[in-house]
Each structure stands twice: as C-alpha cells, then as structure tokens.
Design a protein around this motif. Structure first.
Motif, PDB file in Angstrom:
ATOM      1  N   THR A   1      47.140  31.207  38.170  1.00  0.00           N
ATOM      2  CA  THR A   1      47.627  30.101  37.344  1.00  0.00           C
ATOM      3  C   THR A   1      46.961  28.780  37.717  1.00  0.00           C
ATOM      4  OG1 THR A   1      49.549  29.889  38.827  1.00  0.00           O
ATOM      5  CG2 THR A   1      49.861  31.132  36.802  1.00  0.00           C
ATOM      6  N   LEU A   2      46.528  28.641  38.975  1.00  0.00           N
ATOM      7  CA  LEU A   2      45.817  27.419  39.352  1.00  0.00           C
ATOM      8  C   LEU A   2      44.476  27.307  38.630  1.00  0.00           C
ATOM      9  CD1 LEU A   2      46.230  26.708  43.185  1.00  0.00           C
ATOM     10  CD2 LEU A   2      47.077  25.380  41.258  1.00  0.00           C
TER      11      LEU A   2
ATOM     12  N   THR B   1      40.189  33.083  33.025  1.00  0.00           N
ATOM     13  CA  THR B   1      41.015  33.422  34.183  1.00  0.00           C
ATOM     14  C   THR B   1      41.250  34.923  34.269  1.00  0.00           C
ATOM     15  OG1 THR B   1      42.136  31.282  34.017  1.00  0.00           O
ATOM     16  CG2 THR B   1      43.225  32.983  35.319  1.00  0.00           C
ATOM     17  N   THR B   2      41.601  35.543  33.156  1.00  0.00           N
ATOM     18  CA  THR B   2      41.902  36.985  33.188  1.00  0.00           C
ATOM     19  C   THR B   2      40.641  37.823  33.410  1.00  0.00           C
ATOM     20  OG1 THR B   2      41.865  36.996  30.749  1.00  0.00           O
ATOM     21  CG2 THR B   2      44.010  36.808  31.826  1.00  0.00           C
ATOM     22  N   LYS B   3      39.502  37.325  32.956  1.00  0.00           N
ATOM     23  CA  LYS B   3      38.233  38.019  33.243  1.00  0.00           C
ATOM     24  C   LYS B   3      37.984  38.046  34.752  1.00  0.00           C
ATOM     25  CE  LYS B   3      33.224  37.368  32.840  1.00  0.00           C
ATOM     26  NZ  LYS B   3      32.130  36.503  32.341  1.00  0.00           N
ATOM     27  N   MET B   4      38.188  36.914  35.421  1.00  0.00           N
ATOM     28  CA  MET B   4      37.992  36.848  36.865  1.00  0.00           C
ATOM     29  C   MET B   4      39.012  37.712  37.604  1.00  0.00           C
ATOM     30  SD  MET B   4      36.838  32.900  37.594  1.00  0.00           S
ATOM     31  CE  MET B   4      36.246  33.296  39.237  1.00  0.00           C
ATOM     32  N   LEU B   5      40.211  37.789  37.065  1.00  0.00           N
ATOM     33  CA  LEU B   5      41.224  38.676  37.651  1.00  0.00           C
ATOM     34  C   LEU B   5      40.772  40.126  37.591  1.00  0.00           C
ATOM     35  CD1 LEU B   5      44.621  37.236  36.348  1.00  0.00           C
ATOM     36  CD2 LEU B   5      44.048  37.703  38.748  1.00  0.00           C
ATOM     37  N   GLN B   6      40.300  40.535  36.449  1.00  0.00           N
ATOM     38  CA  GLN B   6      39.888  41.928  36.274  1.00  0.00           C
ATOM     39  C   GLN B   6      38.696  42.297  37.145  1.00  0.00           C
ATOM     40  OE1 GLN B   6      39.612  41.967  31.866  1.00  0.00           O
ATOM     41  NE2 GLN B   6      41.234  43.510  31.951  1.00  0.00           N
TER      42      GLN B   6
END
Length: 431
Positions: A208-209, A242-247
């Motif tokens: 979230t940051l 953000t979600t791309k980096m999470l995956q």
C-alpha cells in the motif's frame, strides 16, 4: 419627574444601549487585537486532538500569552476523534471548543459547515497568506467564503531508505546520487529487480505504501469536484504497477501499522519506504531504535505528493469562539510551527519557516546526517491541490483491501480491482 429630567434619562439609557450594541458588534466581527485573550473573561477551552502532537508544551507557553484562557487537551485515536466529533455535531451536544480534523475527513465536515464557525469571521482571512496555497484551500469552500479550519502540519512525501541494503545491492547511498539513480517509477522497478537479485530482499515491504506514493502524486485521485468516481482514469495505473511488482516478488506483504511492519524497520528486511511523509520520521525512530545511521532519505521518483496533515476547527457549540480562534491562530503561526517541527517532527505548512536558517540547517544523525528539512520543504512546495471528496475513506479502504488480497492470498489483480469497484459503487449508491 420633569420633562427635562425625563429626556435626560432617555438619553443616558440610549447611550448605554448603543455602547452595548457596539461591543456586541465588535465581538461578532471577530476583531482580534493579537493578544489571544478575546474578551478577557476567564474561559476554559476543550481541545480534541489525535496522534503525537506535542501540543501540551505549547499550551503551557500560551498561558503567558493569554492568562485568562485554560486549554484542556484531550488526546485520542484519529478514527475515534472523527467519529465522536461527527456524532456530537450531528446531535448538537458534546462537541469541544476546538477539534482537529485530518485532511482526508475535511470534505465530510465541510458538508456540515453550518455546525462550525466560519473562521473568516474571526480573522482567518488575514492569516491565509501564512500557509501554502494548496493546504489553505483544502479546508475552504469552493468560493472561498467559508474557512473551516486553520492548517497545522503537512505530510510531503519522500523516500526513506536503508543504506546498508542499498550498499549490499551496489546502489548509491548518497541521497542526491540515489535520487538521480531512481528518478522514475520505471527506474524504481529496475532497482527492485537489482535489490532482489543481490540481496534477496524486496524493495519495499508494504504494497500500500507503493500504491499510495504514486497515487499522492496525481492531480486527481478518487473523485473529481463533482464527486464523480474517476479511479479508472487516475489510480488504476498505480494499482497495476503495485500488483505487478507483488506478483514478481519485488514487494513484501506487510500491512501498515502492524507489529510486523514496525519490526521490519529495525531489522532491515527491505530497502525503501516509498512515499514516506515527514511525520514518519518519528514512526521509524520509534519502531527501529537500533537502526540509527542505517536510514537515510531522499526525493521520491517523479515528484512529491502529500500524505496527511490536519486542521484546527471551532464547532458551533463553543461559547467562546473568539478565544478559541485566537488560540489556534497562535498555535498555527509560523513561530509555533517551527517549535512543533523541532519538538515533534510536525512538518510546517507555513512556507516562511522554510527560509529560517535554523530550519534549513536541520539534519538528522539517525537518518545518516541527511538534510531532512530541506528535502521535505522541496517536496512540500511541489504539491498541487487535490480534491479528496466526502467518500475518500470508503474508496481507499476498498482499494487497500484489493491490494492486500493480491499480496497475501495471491488473488488475481484484475478480479480484485473489479470486486473493489463493485463494492465502492454499492456503498456510494447508498449515500
């Protein structure tokens, strides 16, 4: 009684009433002689705040400015203060003389402006020039006729980083050099891959940051000024990034404000706190007492944003609006904002403070001797006004839920986005 005496009597009575009327008109006009004492009568003001403001020390100092005024400080959790305030003003009973309101809640309370004194009537128009334009506008009606609150601190966003992790990854540890290396979000992504490869650590531990950092740079975020939901056009890109980096395993899974998030600051299990505002200096020091000299800070990729900051308001229930205004005008004046910065790290919303020699010279040994004040001031002056909307919190909660579902449960990002949008629209339809 003779006719002459009768007319003399009427003249005296008229003069008395005229003097009383003038006195009342003077009070209502909000004339302020700068003494901070209002009418001079003995009054007690109930003051609701949240967070670590350090205002207790300044309240003691104010006794010398206005010895007739006693300030009763009541500290609470942010959500509780807002909830209790809204309940009180709605019921017309129980509100304080002065209430702190966080920027994300301002639009909601502006809608209930009839429950607050218009600070323009007590002298606010004369102090507006003390503050950053974008900050002043956040608590103002569209036409500028109503001023809900006086600004306290702001949260210009920067990038806090661990020098030991950066060094291990072969990246610069000098603030200016690192800012030159990671100057775009694409460069942030490339640095994340390098850090992961060289150290095995994520670039950030809280998804979230990362999302917040990019969101807070946008001139529009969740709503336009007609209160229309615009997230597809404004923050979907930040969500996808953000979600791309999470995956890809480049960001960790910690939720903000959890014990795990706090302890990770001390342990050095990641590299960067992106989008960190000035007030987070105290958060890092509190959670990472053993990491002094291992943290530093620099500018964030693609310019600063703002996260947080508050306003001081005077609810209509107060029987002493002039005294309340006099106090908050004194408390938010540049001189007191400078003291709050040095005492509690509250970053000033008064730009004249940025020219103060002692302020500019401020460095922080905990943060490797970085020029904290200068870096944060440059970020503050780059922020543009953003309309947040009454339902900002509703949207933010649902998008954070979607991001954390991707982080912790491995959920599909697009499915989570669609579900969040559906929940948001359902909630907005009930308003």
């Amino acid at each position: 009684m003779s006719l002459k005496k009768f007319y003399s009597f009427l003249l005296v009575i008229s003069i008395v009433f005229m003097m009383a009327a003038c006195s009342n008109n003077e009070d209502a006009s909000g004339n302020n002689d700068g003494s901070g004492g209002g009418s001079g009568e003995k009054v007690e003001l109930d003051f609701w705040v949240f967070g670590s403001t350090g205002y207790g020390d300044l309240i003691e100092e104010y006794k010398d400015v206005a010895p007739n005024v006693t300030i009763k400080l009541n500290e609470g959790e942010m959500n509780d203060v807002h909830s209790n305030l809204f309940t009180s003003i709605s019921a017309g009973n129980g509100a304080p003389d002065i209430a702190m309101i966080e920027v994300s809640e301002v639009a909601k309370f502006l809608e209930a402006s009839e429950r607050f004194y218009n600070l323009n009537d007590y002298g606010a128009e004369g102090v507006g020039g003390n503050f950053l334009d974008w900050k002043w506008q956040q608590a103002q009606s569209v036409d500028g006729s109503f001023q809900l609150g006086l600004p306290t601190d702001i949260g210009p966003t920067t990038m806090f980083y661990r020098t030991d992790v950066m060094e291990e990854a072969g990246l610069p540890i000098d603030p200016d050099a690192l800012a030159g290396e990671i100057n775009t979000w694409d460069a942030f992504y490339e640095a994340a891959k390098t850090i992961k490869e060289k150290t095995g650590k994520p670039i950030a531990d809280s998804p979230t940051l990362v999302f917040n950092a990019i969101r807070d740079q946008q001139p529009q975020q969740y709503f336009n000024e007609d209160d229309e939901l615009i997230i597809e056009d404004t923050v979907k890109e930040a969500y996808d990034f953000t979600t791309k980096m999470l995956q890809e395993g480049l960001i960790g899974q910690n939720s903000l404000w959890t014990p795990e998030w706090g302890s990770a600051m001390n342990d050095g299990t990641y590299a960067i706190l992106p989008g960190a505002p000035g007030w987070m200096i105290g958060v890092v020091k509190g959670n990472a007492p053993d990491a002094s000299g291992k943290w530093s800070l620099t500018t964030i990729p693609e310019g600063g944003g703002n996260w947080g900051g508050s306003f001081l308001t005077v609810p209509k229930e107060s029987k002493h609006p002039q005294e309340a205004y006099d106090f908050i005008a004194w408390l938010t004046a540049p001189e007191q904002q400078l003291k709050s910065f040095h005492g509690m790290g509250l970053f000033p919303s008064a730009p004249s403070v940025y020219e103060d020699a002692d302020f500019i010279a401020t460095t922080d040994e905990y943060f490797s001797g970085s020029e904290t004040a200068r870096i944060l001031a440059e970020a503050a002056e780059s922020v543009v006004p953003v309309y947040m909307g009454v339902n900002y919190g509703t949207v933010n909660t649902e998008l954070e839920t979607a991001i954390m579902n991707v982080a912790i449960e491995g959920a599909d990002p697009q499915s989570e986005w669609d579900a969040a949008v559906q929940r948001i629209e359902q909630q907005l339809s009930r308003q």
